[in-house]
Design an enzyme around this catalytic site. Sequence first.
Site, PDB file in Angstrom:
ATOM      1  N   GLU A   1      48.004  23.984  -8.877  1.00  0.00           N
ATOM      2  CA  GLU A   1      48.326  23.654 -10.267  1.00  0.00           C
ATOM      3  C   GLU A   1      47.539  22.415 -10.643  1.00  0.00           C
ATOM      4  O   GLU A   1      47.402  21.510  -9.815  1.00  0.00           O
ATOM      5  CB  GLU A   1      49.818  23.343 -10.417  1.00  0.00           C
TER       6      GLU A   1
ATOM      7  N   TYR B   1      37.475  22.844  -9.369  1.00  0.00           N
ATOM      8  CA  TYR B   1      38.065  24.131  -8.974  1.00  0.00           C
ATOM      9  C   TYR B   1      37.266  25.302  -9.562  1.00  0.00           C
ATOM     10  O   TYR B   1      37.072  26.318  -8.894  1.00  0.00           O
ATOM     11  CB  TYR B   1      39.529  24.202  -9.404  1.00  0.00           C
TER      12      TYR B   1
HETATM   13  C1  LIG Z   1      39.009  15.903  -8.647  1.00  0.00           C
HETATM   14  C2  LIG Z   1      38.268  15.083  -7.600  1.00  0.00           C
HETATM   15  C3  LIG Z   1      38.876  15.353  -6.213  1.00  0.00           C
HETATM   16  C4  LIG Z   1      36.777  15.521  -7.590  1.00  0.00           C
HETATM   17  O1  LIG Z   1      36.135  14.832  -6.518  1.00  0.00           O
HETATM   18  P1  LIG Z   1      34.607  14.342  -6.676  1.00  0.00           P
HETATM   19  O2  LIG Z   1      34.129  13.951  -5.330  1.00  0.00           O
HETATM   20  O3  LIG Z   1      34.541  13.320  -7.748  1.00  0.00           O
HETATM   21  O4  LIG Z   1      33.897  15.677  -7.185  1.00  0.00           O
HETATM   22  P2  LIG Z   1      32.406  16.154  -6.860  1.00  0.00           P
HETATM   23  O5  LIG Z   1      31.468  15.019  -7.058  1.00  0.00           O
HETATM   24  O6  LIG Z   1      32.398  16.848  -5.544  1.00  0.00           O
HETATM   25  O7  LIG Z   1      32.156  17.223  -8.011  1.00  0.00           O
HETATM   26  C5  LIG Z   1      32.291  18.615  -7.744  1.00  0.00           C
HETATM   27  C6  LIG Z   1      32.339  19.372  -9.057  1.00  0.00           C
HETATM   28  O8  LIG Z   1      33.515  19.004  -9.772  1.00  0.00           O
HETATM   29  C7  LIG Z   1      33.213  18.946 -11.167  1.00  0.00           C
HETATM   30  N1  LIG Z   1      33.416  17.573 -11.639  1.00  0.00           N
HETATM   31  C8  LIG Z   1      33.547  16.442 -10.881  1.00  0.00           C
HETATM   32  N2  LIG Z   1      33.763  15.390 -11.686  1.00  0.00           N
HETATM   33  C9  LIG Z   1      33.778  15.860 -12.940  1.00  0.00           C
HETATM   34  C10 LIG Z   1      33.994  15.270 -14.212  1.00  0.00           C
HETATM   35  N3  LIG Z   1      34.227  13.959 -14.350  1.00  0.00           N
HETATM   36  N4  LIG Z   1      33.950  16.062 -15.303  1.00  0.00           N
HETATM   37  C11 LIG Z   1      33.734  17.388 -15.201  1.00  0.00           C
HETATM   38  N5  LIG Z   1      33.534  18.025 -14.028  1.00  0.00           N
HETATM   39  C12 LIG Z   1      33.562  17.263 -12.908  1.00  0.00           C
HETATM   40  C13 LIG Z   1      31.786  19.386 -11.333  1.00  0.00           C
HETATM   41  O9  LIG Z   1      31.780  20.804 -11.518  1.00  0.00           O
HETATM   42  C14 LIG Z   1      31.193  19.045  -9.993  1.00  0.00           C
HETATM   43  O10 LIG Z   1      30.100  19.858  -9.679  1.00  0.00           O
HETATM   44  P3  LIG Z   1      28.611  19.265  -9.816  1.00  0.00           P
HETATM   45  O11 LIG Z   1      28.520  18.147  -8.828  1.00  0.00           O
HETATM   46  O12 LIG Z   1      27.764  20.423  -9.489  1.00  0.00           O
HETATM   47  O13 LIG Z   1      28.490  18.792 -11.218  1.00  0.00           O
HETATM   48  C15 LIG Z   1      38.293  13.556  -7.938  1.00  0.00           C
HETATM   49  O14 LIG Z   1      37.803  13.372  -9.237  1.00  0.00           O
HETATM   50  C16 LIG Z   1      39.672  12.933  -7.821  1.00  0.00           C
HETATM   51  O15 LIG Z   1      40.099  12.520  -6.748  1.00  0.00           O
HETATM   52  N6  LIG Z   1      40.370  12.844  -8.979  1.00  0.00           N
HETATM   53  C17 LIG Z   1      41.689  12.183  -9.016  1.00  0.00           C
HETATM   54  C18 LIG Z   1      42.773  12.998  -8.327  1.00  0.00           C
HETATM   55  C19 LIG Z   1      42.870  14.403  -8.876  1.00  0.00           C
HETATM   56  O16 LIG Z   1      42.688  14.651 -10.046  1.00  0.00           O
HETATM   57  N7  LIG Z   1      43.197  15.344  -7.966  1.00  0.00           N
HETATM   58  C20 LIG Z   1      43.339  16.747  -8.301  1.00  0.00           C
HETATM   59  C21 LIG Z   1      44.758  17.058  -8.607  1.00  0.00           C
HETATM   60  S1  LIG Z   1      44.959  18.776  -9.034  1.00  0.00           S
END
Ligand SMILES: CC(C)(COP(=O)(O)OP(=O)(O)OC[C@H]1O[C@@H](n2cnc3c(N)ncnc32)[C@H](O)[C@@H]1OP(=O)(O)O)[C@@H](O)C(=O)NCCC(=O)NCCS
Length: 161
Positions: free
Chosen positions: A118, A130
Site C-alpha cells: 500500500e 513501484y
Molecule cells: C521511495 C524510496 C525508497 C525510493 O528510494 P530511492 O533510492 O530514492 O529511489 P531510486 O533512486 O532507486 O529510484 C528508483 C525509481 O523510483 C522513481 N523515483 C525515485 N524518486 C522519485 C521521485 N522523487 N519522483 C518520482 N519518481 C521517483 C523513479 O522511477 C526511479 O527510477 P529512475 O532512477 O529510473 O528515474 C525513497 O524515496 C524513500 O525512502 N522514501 C521515503 C519512505 C517511503 O516513501 N517509503 C515507501 C513507503 S510505501
Amino acid sequence: MPERAAPGQPVSGNVRPARSGDVEFLVEIDGLVNVSPWNSRQFAAACDGAVESTESALVLEHRGRVCGFIIFSSVLDEACIHNLAVHPASQGGRFGRSFVTAALEFMEQDGARRCLLEVRESNTAARGLYEALNFQLDGIRKNYYPTSTGREDARLMSRQL
Ligand SMILES: CC(C)(COP(=O)(O)OP(=O)(O)OC[C@H]1O[C@@H](n2cnc3c(N)ncnc32)[C@H](O)[C@@H]1OP(=O)(O)O)[C@@H](O)C(=O)NCCC(=O)NCCS
C-alpha cells in the site's frame, strides 16, 4: 552520513537480514522519512532472532553503513511490504531500485509468488519506484492514511514474482 552512489555507476550496496543491533539505525532512518514513524519495538519484532514474529526485515548496507531497510511479511505464497525506506542522504541514487529488486528476489526464493503493498497517493517517489518495478494498481482504499490536513487515499499495488 550515508553516501549516494556515483551517477551512472551500479550500486555496490549489500542486502542482508536485519539484526537486533540494526534497530537504532532503522528507527533513525524511519524517523527522517515517515510521517508516522515506527518505534523500536516494532522494528525489533522484525529483526533476526525475534521469536514468533510474522515479519522479516532486510537492510541495505553501503560502505559498511545501513542506508535502507524493508519490512515485509510472508503468508503462504504472498509477501506484503509493510515499511520501506532509504536514508534521505542516499535517495535518488538508485539504491531503492536495487534494494527492492534484491528484496523481491529474496521473497521469491522464500516461496512467495506475489508481492503486495500500500502506498500513499501523494508519495510520488515510492509510486514511481513501484511502477518502475512493474507493480500494478489493484485498487484504491479511500481516506486510508491520516495527513496533517485530513486524510488521503492508499493505492493498493501488487506484482507477480
Ligand atoms: C521511495 C524510496 C525508497 C525510493 O528510494 P530511492 O533510492 O530514492 O529511489 P531510486 O533512486 O532507486 O529510484 C528508483 C525509481 O523510483 C522513481 N523515483 C525515485 N524518486 C522519485 C521521485 N522523487 N519522483 C518520482 N519518481 C521517483 C523513479 O522511477 C526511479 O527510477 P529512475 O532512477 O529510473 O528515474 C525513497 O524515496 C524513500 O525512502 N522514501 C521515503 C519512505 C517511503 O516513501 N517509503 C515507501 C513507503 S510505501
